[in-house]
Enzyme design. Sequence first.
Site, short mmCIF file in Angstrom:
data_model
loop_
_atom_site.label_atom_id
_atom_site.label_comp_id
_atom_site.label_asym_id
_atom_site.label_seq_id
_atom_site.Cartn_x
_atom_site.Cartn_y
_atom_site.Cartn_z
N ARG A 18 21.98 -5.98 -33.88
CA ARG A 18 22.88 -7.27 -32.61
C ARG A 18 22.54 -6.82 -31.85
O ARG A 18 23.18 -7.18 -31.01
CB ARG A 18 22.92 -8.13 -33.58
CG ARG A 18 21.69 -8.83 -34.34
CD ARG A 18 21.49 -10.27 -34.60
NE ARG A 18 21.46 -10.69 -35.78
CZ ARG A 18 20.62 -11.67 -35.57
NH1 ARG A 18 21.19 -13.06 -35.02
NH2 ARG A 18 20.11 -11.72 -36.53
N ARG B 93 22.41 -11.43 -27.68
CA ARG B 93 22.99 -12.46 -26.79
C ARG B 93 24.50 -12.41 -26.24
O ARG B 93 24.57 -13.24 -26.06
CB ARG B 93 22.64 -13.99 -27.91
CG ARG B 93 21.65 -14.81 -27.42
CD ARG B 93 21.49 -15.87 -27.86
NE ARG B 93 21.77 -16.10 -29.24
CZ ARG B 93 22.33 -17.17 -29.94
NH1 ARG B 93 22.12 -18.63 -29.41
NH2 ARG B 93 22.73 -17.19 -31.37
#
Lengths: 343, 343
Positions: free
Chosen positions: A28, A32
């Site tokens: 990831r 974000r």
Amino acid sequence: MTGTLAEAPFLRACRRQPTAHRPVWFMRQAGRSLPEYRKIRERASMFEIMRDPALTAEVTLQPVRRLGVDAAILFSDIVTPLAAIGVDVDIKPGVGPVFGQPVRTSADLAQLRPLEPDADMPWAAEAVRLVVAELGSTPLIGFAGAPFTVASYLVEGGPSREYANTKRLMRTDPTLWRILLDTLADISLATLRAQIEAGASAVQVFDSWAGTLSAADYERYVLPSSRRIFDGLADLGVPRIHFGVGTGELLGLMGAAGADVVGADWRVPIADARTRIGPDKAVQGNLDPVLCLAPWEVVEPAARDVIASAGDAPGHIFNLGHGVLPDTNPDILKRLVDLVHSA
Amino acid sequence: MTGTLAEAPFLRACRRQPTAHRPVWFMRQAGRSLPEYRKIRERASMFEIMRDPALTAEVTLQPVRRLGVDAAILFSDIVTPLAAIGVDVDIKPGVGPVFGQPVRTSADLAQLRPLEPDADMPWAAEAVRLVVAELGSTPLIGFAGAPFTVASYLVEGGPSREYANTKRLMRTDPTLWRILLDTLADISLATLRAQIEAGASAVQVFDSWAGTLSAADYERYVLPSSRRIFDGLADLGVPRIHFGVGTGELLGLMGAAGADVVGADWRVPIADARTRIGPDKAVQGNLDPVLCLAPWEVVEPAARDVIASAGDAPGHIFNLGHGVLPDTNPDILKRLVDLVHSA
């Protein structure tokens, strides 16, 4: 970066060859935690990003530019191929994948059909080509879900804590279960082959929630279908990484399913993980991602512990024990890359 | 039931002595799976039940009457003693304990003071006396939380998935962390001593979420405080059970903290758990509670697998690997008790 793609430290470490520095990337890493990603998400949903090759390429490349990691990983989700074949699935912010019609009977299987990557998701291969052209000698890792974890979302209808419906289906109708998992394996295999053919030079198969199973259940109900993916990639000759959370009891079996590299979470020291995985495979991990929310004074000694446990033997790829958390400060990740490269 | 309390199969198994039948009880056997419990909950909250000795006794005894288990466990919650000393905490249905003011600084510690069981929660000892009078030769297990798991709720302010604040506090301020955990240990110790003095003949210390930690972190940041509880009970001579979920890497350390019996979840076969725990301790577990939502045809072979793994050596107490799920059919639990007793 200097050197050729084939001799990239990440790929050499996957093959357990010595490297000039210890390679590092983060699950990831595209996401974000990066302001430049959040800016794109203001105008595009996750599926909109994935279906736009230029946007996918952009968010895939962002962490390579900012952090200097040793590999990129294609921005995707484990349910992306299911959406591509028309399954009713949405990725809800703060929740995860949610399905319109959970799969619990053989009739529900009608939602699934074989994936034809060229027709169903040409944007993924196009994104791979764009990324690889930009990356030069930095490898791109292809992305797909493992059958158990994808099935768990599909059977539960979304994220789960207990996996009650999944485990019930697995045990009450092992024939339907096996058909479901093999179908999902073939879908993941198809997308990974397409990603490799478009230029990905390794793959990671995410079985994030397999750790809810005992080793006996994993071996009986899951491993044969996961093996379909790894065996189905063998002729392409790229390193195959297999990862899950809380899989201390499963590490040997996850390697035996056909992976070249097994990822471990923070619960098992890398030295122990290597023992469980066996000498003929590499290992990836395993700093607790939660620690990256803390000040550098906390991160540094914990990262050094991982490196010390891994030792100097070739075949360790530094990573977190699970994905980067959204609130992570990217400056911490950058310092972590520099530390791993210099340690 | 025949025989004396001291020779009850559950207590003999805790001491690794041979028993006429394998003892069995279920974590959360008193609770939402029983219609007679749900009926009481229609008119009383969890805290209202706990503060009413007659109601506590009633719900504690319900599973013994219905299921014929070999032990009762006092109906309580790991945050009950905190509520009793005035900490602002509520148990929200479907969520769990939620605190008004999380503990993250030394100033927040002002919420905590030593527990005086006689003054702060006399209802618990009274409930124990009522239960024990009714139970006869069936043992009652005392109930308390372990410092890490109680601290995790207190630091996060409620249930958590990542334990980010907890792990950050643990590493950034180990002194404050240690004070917090020792304070919580002393509170759990005080309530357990009071329960034993009122008639409980064993205790279970719940460290449900310790499995989020590596063994190194558990040993350094948690074990010393947990040991305070077990050492502080030693003079009372009752069996001490220690339990957590996902603790495959921690089983040996959880025993070393001073427990006589270590509980294991379903991820580790009982035979392996015994090896990790060591020969001088008993083991409890470990059927996956999710399987009890499935038909008996699924439950039976899985329960037989647990029994086969445990073998005939003394010192195994059959239980689930975690608490009974609310949707469980109590008829399945009853059949499970009968199976374990006859196997």
